[in-house]
Design a protein around this motif. Structure first.
Motif, PDB file in Angstrom:
ATOM      1  N   TYR A  66      -2.462   1.871  -1.309  1.00  0.00           N
ATOM      2  CA  TYR A  66      -2.357   3.058  -0.439  1.00  0.00           C
ATOM      3  C   TYR A  66      -1.082   3.837  -0.751  1.00  0.00           C
ATOM      4  CZ  TYR A  66      -6.040   1.397   2.790  1.00  0.00           C
ATOM      5  OH  TYR A  66      -7.211   0.989   3.375  1.00  0.00           O
ATOM      6  N   TYR A  91      -2.673  11.865  -2.455  1.00  0.00           N
ATOM      7  CA  TYR A  91      -3.271  12.492  -1.284  1.00  0.00           C
ATOM      8  C   TYR A  91      -3.144  13.997  -1.446  1.00  0.00           C
ATOM      9  CZ  TYR A  91      -2.734   7.803   0.624  1.00  0.00           C
ATOM     10  OH  TYR A  91      -2.798   6.451   0.814  1.00  0.00           O
ATOM     11  N   SER A 132     -11.353  -1.146   5.024  1.00  0.00           N
ATOM     12  CA  SER A 132     -11.248  -1.017   3.563  1.00  0.00           C
ATOM     13  C   SER A 132     -12.387  -1.705   2.833  1.00  0.00           C
ATOM     14  CB  SER A 132      -9.890  -1.518   3.068  1.00  0.00           C
ATOM     15  OG  SER A 132      -8.905  -0.616   3.483  1.00  0.00           O
ATOM     16  N   LEU A 142       3.707   5.546   5.154  1.00  0.00           N
ATOM     17  CA  LEU A 142       2.453   4.808   5.280  1.00  0.00           C
ATOM     18  C   LEU A 142       2.600   3.847   6.440  1.00  0.00           C
ATOM     19  CD1 LEU A 142      -0.305   3.712   4.301  1.00  0.00           C
ATOM     20  CD2 LEU A 142       0.977   2.242   2.706  1.00  0.00           C
TER      21      LEU A 142
END
Length: 157
Positions: free
Chosen positions: A17, A22, A61, A137
């Protein structure tokens, strides 16, 4: 309905992640986001006190069908609208481009509301940051003992 998140290796998931790319599209322009980096271009274009990236795709996930992901996404959008949270289409993808997941960049969402939505949609992690601060995060898992603390990763135990 809250979904339980069960991950085999939370450390590997957090690393994936954190390394992912992004992006958000605002009025036709694409703005990139990276964990640990400032998002000044997004903030200048779309001012708010708080920002978050959240998705309803692939709860815990685990890969889910496109139809299930679309239903979950529609439900998330309905909730964002119901609470009056401005949101724009966004996505996350791995650095190889093999994996891509749709989501939403949300402006002004209070942290407790982000947490509630993440839990409701079974998300293991979201991005969040306050204006002028680097993107962080937030992992909704316990940090494994073998994983050292990281500057821009928050673990919720």
């Amino acid at each position: 309905m809250m979904r339980e998140v069960q991950i085999v290796d939370a450390g590997e998931l957090a690393a994936a992640y954190a390394q992912a790319d992004y992006a958000v599209r605002l009025d036709g322009d694409t703005f990139r986001l990276k964990v640990g980096s400032a998002a000044g271009d997004v903030e200048a274009y779309w001012p708010a006190m708080h920002y978050a990236f959240i998705t309803a795709w692939n709860p815990a996930s685990r890969p889910t069908s496109d139809a299930a992901n679309q239903r979950a996404d529609s439900s998330l959008v309905a909730q964002l609208k119901a609470i009056g949270a401005p949101h724009q289409p966004a996505w996350a993808e791995d650095t190889s481009g093999d994996w891509r997941e749709s989501g939403w960049l949300v402006a002004g969402l209070e942290p407790h509301m982000l947490d509630a939505l993440a839990h409701e949609f079974g998300q293991a992690g979201v991005l969040h940051w306050d204006q002028g601060r680097p993107v962080r995060l937030k992992m909704y898992l316990s940090r494994p003992p073998h994983v050292p603390p990281a500057a821009h990763i928050d673990w919720v135990e």
